[in-house]
Design a protein around this motif. Structure first.
Motif, PDB file in Angstrom:
ATOM      1  N   TYR A 160       0.861  -1.196   0.000  1.00 14.42           N
ATOM      2  CA  TYR A 160       0.000   0.000   0.000  1.00 14.42           C
ATOM      3  C   TYR A 160       0.901   1.251   0.000  1.00 14.42           C
ATOM      4  N   LYS A 161       1.939   1.190   0.850  1.00 11.17           N
ATOM      5  CA  LYS A 161       2.868   2.320   0.935  1.00 11.17           C
ATOM      6  C   LYS A 161       3.560   2.557  -0.416  1.00 11.17           C
ATOM      7  N   LYS A 162       4.003   1.455  -1.053  1.00 13.16           N
ATOM      8  CA  LYS A 162       4.687   1.601  -2.353  1.00 13.16           C
ATOM      9  C   LYS A 162       3.752   2.219  -3.390  1.00 13.16           C
ATOM     10  N   ILE A 163       2.511   1.771  -3.373  1.00 12.73           N
ATOM     11  CA  ILE A 163       1.538   2.269  -4.353  1.00 12.73           C
ATOM     12  C   ILE A 163       1.330   3.780  -4.172  1.00 12.73           C
ATOM     13  N   VAL A 164       1.110   4.207  -2.924  1.00 13.33           N
ATOM     14  CA  VAL A 164       0.859   5.650  -2.737  1.00 13.33           C
ATOM     15  C   VAL A 164       2.132   6.470  -2.973  1.00 13.33           C
ATOM     16  N   ARG A 165       3.289   5.851  -2.762  1.00 11.97           N
ATOM     17  CA  ARG A 165       4.543   6.577  -3.066  1.00 11.97           C
ATOM     18  C   ARG A 165       4.654   6.815  -4.566  1.00 11.97           C
ATOM     19  N   GLN A 166       4.284   5.808  -5.341  1.00 12.61           N
ATOM     20  CA  GLN A 166       4.298   5.980  -6.803  1.00 12.61           C
ATOM     21  C   GLN A 166       3.313   7.073  -7.215  1.00 12.61           C
ATOM     22  N   MET A 167       2.128   7.039  -6.618  1.00 17.30           N
ATOM     23  CA  MET A 167       1.113   8.053  -6.946  1.00 17.30           C
ATOM     24  C   MET A 167       1.612   9.444  -6.578  1.00 17.30           C
ATOM     25  N   SER A 168       2.222   9.532  -5.411  1.00 18.82           N
ATOM     26  CA  SER A 168       2.713  10.811  -4.919  1.00 18.82           C
ATOM     27  C   SER A 168       3.782  11.395  -5.843  1.00 18.82           C
ATOM     28  N   LYS A 169       4.623  10.520  -6.411  1.00 13.72           N
ATOM     29  CA  LYS A 169       5.656  11.001  -7.340  1.00 13.72           C
ATOM     30  C   LYS A 169       5.029  11.542  -8.610  1.00 13.72           C
ATOM     31  N   ILE A 170       3.927  10.949  -9.030  1.00  8.08           N
ATOM     32  CA  ILE A 170       3.259  11.391 -10.267  1.00  8.08           C
ATOM     33  C   ILE A 170       2.571  12.737 -10.042  1.00  8.08           C
ATOM     34  N   ILE A 171       1.981  12.901  -8.853  1.00  5.15           N
ATOM     35  CA  ILE A 171       1.295  14.177  -8.567  1.00  5.15           C
ATOM     36  C   ILE A 171       1.838  14.777  -7.255  1.00  5.15           C
ATOM     37  N   PRO A 172       3.111  15.216  -7.292  1.00  8.13           N
ATOM     38  CA  PRO A 172       3.729  15.701  -6.035  1.00  8.13           C
ATOM     39  C   PRO A 172       3.004  16.899  -5.430  1.00  8.13           C
ATOM     40  N   LYS A 173       2.294  17.654  -6.276  1.00 10.21           N
ATOM     41  CA  LYS A 173       1.584  18.830  -5.728  1.00 10.21           C
ATOM     42  C   LYS A 173       0.127  18.512  -5.422  1.00 10.21           C
ATOM     43  N   GLY A 174      -0.275  17.280  -5.705  1.00 12.16           N
ATOM     44  CA  GLY A 174      -1.664  16.899  -5.457  1.00 12.16           C
ATOM     45  C   GLY A 174      -1.830  16.340  -4.055  1.00 12.16           C
TER      46      GLY A 174
END
Ligand code: E4P
Length: 284
Positions: free
Chosen positions: A63-77
């Motif tokens: 779960y952590k890895k998934i949200v880290r990937q998402m966070s990298k895609i939308i760092p300002k989101g």
């Protein structure tokens, strides 16, 4: 493509980072992402064979890895990460999980169920981090969230689930309209996040109502993209005569202690149970 502009922030609802990247590419931007245990469990069970024996720890790491990937895609989101809770989970446990998840990524918003223990936790956590109250189905629950988080310095989202009300023949979009109306005279510290979107009509109606945020599943997102991210016409009418109206309740006013509002909704109870069982189902 010129940068499109909407009156609502546009989030993606899902558990797959590749979809986050694709949605951002299609629209040209993405304001945020919501996840939940069901969506993450679905991703994990599609990728990981049962023979690899997921444990609670390894699944949480995923779960952590998934949200880290998402966070990298939308760092300002904003990326919503949910705590795991069943009917018996106490505020203390939700606070512990929220503090752990908060530091997974810099742009996290922690999702907490809209039940009494969740609001008890939220009262404390809103002084520390952005929050997203999930499984909201009534005007009364939204009033309680407002009062429990007054004075926060962080963003607070309230997420009414429109599709799940529609599923049982009630007009879910009325709950958005009712909360928008009730919050008109508020201090505006809460953002209304339309969730459980199932179709373009939900999206158009939410845009028309100026819901602060709309979270859209990838399937509906792609359909919207195929129409050039069309906005509803000025005279757009959300006409669903087959659904029963949910009337505005003028007797439910802001300004009371949060504990005095009726927090009960059977879809909240059902939702808490199904998020829990979907996650635990990974370990059977
Ligand atoms: C988003 O935050 C919710 O978890 C999601 O929209 C729920 O959608 P569903 O009712 O289609 O499961």
């Amino acid at each position: 493509m010129a940068h499109l502009c909407f009156s609502s922030k546009i989030f993606l609802d899902g558990g797959v980072p590749e979809e986050t990247a694709e949605a951002k590419k299609l629209l040209g931007f993405l304001d945020g992402q919501t996840t939940n245990p069901t969506l993450i469990a679905k991703n994990l069970s599609s990728r990981i064979s049962s023979s690899s024996h997921l444990t609670q720890k390894s699944a949480l790491d995923e779960y952590k890895k998934i949200v880290r990937q998402m966070s990298k895609i939308i760092p300002k989101g904003s990326v919503s990460i949910q705590v795991f809770a069943d009917q018996k989970t106490k505020a203390r446990e939700m606070i512990k999980q929220a503090r752990e998840r908060r530091i997974w990524i810099p742009n996290s918003s922690i999702k907490i169920p809209c039940v009494a223990e969740g609001l008890k936790a939220g009262e404390i956590l809103c002084k520390e981090m952005p929050l997203n109250f999930t499984l909201v189905f009534s005007q009364s629950q939204a009033a309680a969230v407002y009062e429990a988080t007054k004075g926060t310095k962080y963003p607070v989202f309230v997420s009414p689930f429109v599709g799940r009300l529609d599923d049982r023949g009630e007009k879910g979009m009325d709950v958005i309209a009712n909360i928008v109306k009730m919050y008109k005279s508020s201090d505006k510290h809460i953002e209304i996040l339309t969730a459980s979107v199932r179709n373009l009509d939900h999206l158009y109606c939410a845009l028309q109502l100026k819901s602060d945020i709309i979270t859209i599943p990838f399937k509906v997102f792609k359909e919207w993209a195929s129409l050039g991210f069309k906005k509803p016409d000025k005279d757009y009418l959300y006409h669903k005569p087959e659904l029963k109206d949910i009337p505005y309740r003028p007797d439910i006013q802001l300004g009371q202690p949060w504990q005095s509002y009726d927090l009960h909704h059977d879809l909240t109870d059902k939702g808490v149970t199904s998020f829990w069982t979907d996650w635990q189902g990974l370990f059977k």
